[in-house]
Design a protein around this motif. Structure first.
Motif, PDB file in Angstrom:
ATOM      1  N   ASP A 141      34.294  42.973  38.800  1.00 53.28           N
ATOM      2  CA  ASP A 141      35.537  42.528  38.192  1.00 53.28           C
ATOM      3  C   ASP A 141      36.110  43.604  37.274  1.00 53.28           C
ATOM      4  OD1 ASP A 141      35.717  40.141  39.439  1.00 53.28           O
ATOM      5  OD2 ASP A 141      34.668  39.009  37.885  1.00 53.28           O
ATOM      6  N   GLN A 142      35.216  44.389  36.674  1.00 50.19           N
ATOM      7  CA  GLN A 142      35.674  45.468  35.812  1.00 50.19           C
ATOM      8  C   GLN A 142      35.924  46.702  36.657  1.00 50.19           C
ATOM      9  OE1 GLN A 142      32.360  45.565  33.140  1.00 50.19           O
ATOM     10  NE2 GLN A 142      33.281  44.084  31.753  1.00 50.19           N
ATOM     11  N   VAL A 200      32.982  49.746  38.834  1.00 51.66           N
ATOM     12  CA  VAL A 200      31.652  49.218  39.160  1.00 51.66           C
ATOM     13  C   VAL A 200      31.563  49.057  40.674  1.00 51.66           C
ATOM     14  CG1 VAL A 200      30.000  47.367  38.815  1.00 51.66           C
ATOM     15  CG2 VAL A 200      31.539  47.991  36.970  1.00 51.66           C
ATOM     16  N   LYS A 246      28.072  52.531  37.757  1.00 58.39           N
ATOM     17  CA  LYS A 246      29.057  52.125  36.765  1.00 58.39           C
ATOM     18  C   LYS A 246      29.643  53.356  36.092  1.00 58.39           C
ATOM     19  CE  LYS A 246      29.802  49.419  32.637  1.00 58.39           C
ATOM     20  NZ  LYS A 246      30.933  48.555  32.929  1.00 58.39           N
ATOM     21  N   THR A 278      45.025  50.828  24.624  1.00 58.19           N
ATOM     22  CA  THR A 278      44.010  49.876  25.062  1.00 58.19           C
ATOM     23  C   THR A 278      44.510  49.205  26.345  1.00 58.19           C
ATOM     24  OG1 THR A 278      44.981  48.127  23.741  1.00 58.19           O
ATOM     25  CG2 THR A 278      43.229  49.400  22.708  1.00 58.19           C
ATOM     26  N   PRO A 279      43.595  48.615  27.124  1.00 60.80           N
ATOM     27  CA  PRO A 279      44.021  47.966  28.373  1.00 60.80           C
ATOM     28  C   PRO A 279      45.073  46.881  28.152  1.00 60.80           C
ATOM     29  CG  PRO A 279      41.655  48.168  28.309  1.00 60.80           C
ATOM     30  CD  PRO A 279      42.144  48.582  26.964  1.00 60.80           C
ATOM     31  N   ALA A 280      45.111  46.299  26.957  1.00 59.71           N
ATOM     32  CA  ALA A 280      46.089  45.256  26.674  1.00 59.71           C
ATOM     33  C   ALA A 280      47.485  45.844  26.510  1.00 59.71           C
ATOM     34  CB  ALA A 280      45.683  44.486  25.428  1.00 59.71           C
ATOM     35  N   THR A 338      37.299  37.484  34.468  1.00 61.04           N
ATOM     36  CA  THR A 338      36.073  38.049  33.930  1.00 61.04           C
ATOM     37  C   THR A 338      35.233  37.047  33.140  1.00 61.04           C
ATOM     38  OG1 THR A 338      37.298  38.825  32.020  1.00 61.04           O
ATOM     39  CG2 THR A 338      36.924  40.408  33.800  1.00 61.04           C
ATOM     40  N   VAL A 352      27.115  43.473  33.499  1.00 61.88           N
ATOM     41  CA  VAL A 352      28.471  43.194  33.015  1.00 61.88           C
ATOM     42  C   VAL A 352      28.391  42.665  31.591  1.00 61.88           C
ATOM     43  CG1 VAL A 352      30.603  41.915  33.416  1.00 61.88           C
ATOM     44  CG2 VAL A 352      29.206  42.584  35.358  1.00 61.88           C
ATOM     45  N   THR A 353      29.172  43.249  30.702  1.00 60.98           N
ATOM     46  CA  THR A 353      29.318  42.699  29.359  1.00 60.98           C
ATOM     47  C   THR A 353      30.798  42.435  29.155  1.00 60.98           C
ATOM     48  OG1 THR A 353      29.422  44.947  28.541  1.00 60.98           O
ATOM     49  CG2 THR A 353      27.324  43.822  28.276  1.00 60.98           C
ATOM     50  N   PRO A 354      31.153  41.388  28.390  1.00 66.88           N
ATOM     51  CA  PRO A 354      32.576  41.111  28.223  1.00 66.88           C
ATOM     52  C   PRO A 354      33.267  42.285  27.533  1.00 66.88           C
ATOM     53  CG  PRO A 354      31.249  39.613  26.907  1.00 66.88           C
ATOM     54  CD  PRO A 354      30.314  40.443  27.682  1.00 66.88           C
ATOM     55  N   GLU A 355      34.433  42.650  28.041  1.00 64.08           N
ATOM     56  CA  GLU A 355      35.156  43.776  27.462  1.00 64.08           C
ATOM     57  C   GLU A 355      36.196  43.259  26.496  1.00 64.08           C
ATOM     58  OE1 GLU A 355      36.715  46.211  30.543  1.00 64.08           O
ATOM     59  OE2 GLU A 355      34.898  47.395  30.668  1.00 64.08           O
ATOM     60  N   GLU A 371      39.636  43.773  25.302  1.00 66.28           N
ATOM     61  CA  GLU A 371      40.811  44.477  25.824  1.00 66.28           C
ATOM     62  C   GLU A 371      41.632  45.120  24.699  1.00 66.28           C
ATOM     63  OE1 GLU A 371      42.236  44.228  29.254  1.00 66.28           O
ATOM     64  OE2 GLU A 371      40.247  43.617  29.876  1.00 66.28           O
ATOM     65  N   ILE A 411      40.247  46.951  22.168  1.00 65.20           N
ATOM     66  CA  ILE A 411      39.548  48.086  21.576  1.00 65.20           C
ATOM     67  C   ILE A 411      39.067  48.985  22.708  1.00 65.20           C
ATOM     68  CG2 ILE A 411      37.506  48.795  20.250  1.00 65.20           C
ATOM     69  CD1 ILE A 411      37.724  46.037  18.851  1.00 65.20           C
TER      70      ILE A 411
END
Lengths: 277, 286
Positions: free
Chosen positions: A42-43, A46, A59, A177-179, B37, B135-138, B140, B142
């Motif tokens: 999902d990320q 990967v 990764k 940032t991705p946001a 996610t 997988v660790t929660p990202e 968004e 930072i």
């Protein structure tokens, strides 16, 4: 730690004799790969590769650091391959085995030293700031042919990866940032893939692709051991070309699928701040 | 209801984005990617690695961990214990090299699992547990430093659950199974408020963060806390964790469970059902 179990004499004789009769123990043809599967997480960055019973996870991560002083215009690109006891109890933490050294050396050679990733594009401010891209390769299950599978995993993960977008205003670099802004892909020049050939028999007259763990333990040529005919080398090269084309189309197709999955409602193009080149 | 709790901060974040970009469509895209996610229900897969004696993949609350167990195997001469098996836990981060944080997690896991596994049945052997975080929660908001892996307490419940499932998959005898959960105390409207399975952002904003684990006999086996909290708050945390980890309605009594309004998944029932499924598929040939 226990050592990897050596194949018994009977097993050895059986496999070799079967090969001489033109049979492989799992019923494959000599030039046939096991079932290859590639999945993305999902990320971003990967890749999960399954080749028969071999399974790997690559990764990719990136961060901003200072470049090496002797290469002020280049970014940093590292690949780490550490085999954990998960792959086999024979591997120990912090003690590289021959397999691991061979694997990391070959991956370095094919992906990093062939300049598949444009290092200059990772530079932000010459001599001060650059991207450091890192690939972590985790072997989850080891059943032979780690090299081909890991090369595919590394290449697929790098092509799937998106790094945060940046902008320059004078001397200040802003990293979004991705946001704030949709991350951007790496500048990728070509996709190298590995195809390993294993030779068997007294003079190395039998040639297999994608050997499994048992077959790998029995092959004659290890670490450049025996001499091979020049003509068979040319044969290998032409067989490898066809195989690599298959790998390449597989990765392209899977990347396209993944993009389609992410691009719900076709809005990713709107989010992108990149210019058409 | 759980879903909205977990997604709360993300949703507000998405609205802020839509203000800056002046496009509500974009906000929707972000919300969708976030949902992708975050898994609210725990999921597990058993015995999927061929080489290891036992293996499991567990994902819950944004974390995915792959675990493998080898054992009992031959221990090195210098390590072996004359009267019990050595439990060796290896935690590997998804990206970057492991550091002191991973060693700390390993020591916590080791001391917990040692009490559960019947180590006295296997003297002079080694039981190796490898936990690979994938997988660790990202967050968004930072851009995290990734080369030095940033694994910490929030991943501990997922590691414990994975370890237990892998041990079960390896058929190693244990005195009990474990269930574990993470909780955070967040100041909301001027009064403290307990959140179970907090998101990365909630952990960041929290006053204190706790990880508790219980055995299947409902006994507390692990309690780790970070931040400032009072004794009263800890008692509340204990109560909330107990309800989450230990209460399981008797089989066939699902309705009362629903009415009670327990937050999220019933972990004890989850472990049980996973093992039941595994046994059923293993005995399919009979």
């Amino acid at each position: 730690m226990p050592r990897e179990a050596e194949p018994s004499l009977n097993e050895r004789a059986f496999v070799i004799q079967a090969l001489q009769e033109g049979q492989r123990i799992d019923g494959r043809a000599f030039d046939q790969f096991r079932k290859l599967d590639l999945r993305f997480g999902d990320q971003y960055g990967v890749a999960d590769v399954t080749l028969g019973k071999t399974r790997l996870l690559a990764k990719v991560s990136a961060e901003v650091t200072a470049p090496y002083t002797d290469r002020p215009f280049d970014g940093i690109f590292t690949i780490t391959t550490e085999l954990s006891p998960m792959a086999s109890p024979a591997f120990e933490v912090n003690r590289p085995t021959e397999t691991e050294v061979l694997l990391s050396r070959l991956i370095e050679k094919t992906v990093r030293r062939s300049n598949a990733l444009d290092l200059e594009s990772l530079c932000l401010v010459a001599g001060q700031k650059c991207w450091s891209v890192r690939v972590d390769l985790h072997v989850l299950s080891h059943d032979g042919n780690l090299i081909d599978a890991s090369c595919l995993a590394v290449v697929a993960a790098l092509r799937h990866f998106r790094k945060p977008d940046t902008s320059m205003e004078g001397d200040t670099v802003t990293i979004y940032t991705p946001a704030e802004r949709e991350p951007v892909p790496l500048s990728w020049l070509h996709s190298p893939f590995c195809v390993t050939f294993s030779f068997y028999g007294e003079n190395g007259e039998m040639m297999l692709v994608d050997a499994n763990l048992l077959e790998e333990q029995l092959r004659v040529a290890k670490l450049g051991g025996t001499a091979v005919e020049g003509t068979s080398l040319i044969q290998c090269a032409s067989a490898a070309v066809a195989r690599v084309k298959e790998f390449s189309t597989l990765v392209d197709a899977k990347l396209a699928d993944d993009l389609k999955r992410r691009d719900k409602g076709g809005l990713l193009a709107e989010l992108s701040a990149e210019n058409e080149r | 209801m759980r879903g909205t709790v977990a997604l709360g901060p993300y949703l507000t974040g998405a609205i802020i984005i839509s203000k800056t970009t002046l496009d509500s469509k974009l906000a929707r895209v972000y919300v969708e990617t976030f949902i992708m996610t975050v898994t609210t229900e725990p999921e597990a897969l058993l015995s999927h690695l061929y080489k290891a004696d036992g293996s499991a993949t567990y994902s819950h609350a944004g974390y995915t961990v792959i675990g493998a167990v080898n054992g009992p195997i031959e221990a090195q001469k210098r390590d072996e214990l004359p009267e019990e098996a050595i439990v060796d836990v290896i935690v590997r981060p998804a990206a970057g090299v492991g550091g002191t944080r991973e060693r700390h997690l390993e020591s916590l896991l080791q001391s917990t699992l040692r009490q559960v596994i019947l180590v006295n049945s296997f003297p002079r052997t080694l039981i190796q547990i490898i936990l690979q975080i994938t997988v660790t929660p990202e967050n968004e908001y930072i851009n995290g430093k990734l080369v030095q892996a940033n694994v910490n307490l929030p991943v501990l419940p997922a590691l414990l659950q994975t370890a237990i499932l892998s041990l079960l998959s390896a058929s190693l005898p244990m005195a009990a199974t474990l269930t574990s959960t993470s909780l955070a105390i967040i100041q909301e409207d001027g009064r403290p408020h307990i959140v179970t399975n907090p998101t990365a952002r909630q952990v960041e904003q929290s006053k204190s963060f706790h990880v508790l684990a219980f055995t299947s006999q409902n006994e507390l086996i692990l309690a780790e806390s970070e931040g400032a909290f009072t004794l009263k708050e800890w008692d509340d945390i204990y109560g909330a964790a107990y309800r989450k980890c230990c209460t399981t309605a008797s089989i066939g009594d699902t309705d009362t469970l629903m009415d009670e309004g327990t937050t999220g998944a019933d972990l004890k029932r989850f472990t049980r059902s996973i093992i039941e499924q595994k046994t059923a598929s293993d005995l399919h040939w009979k």
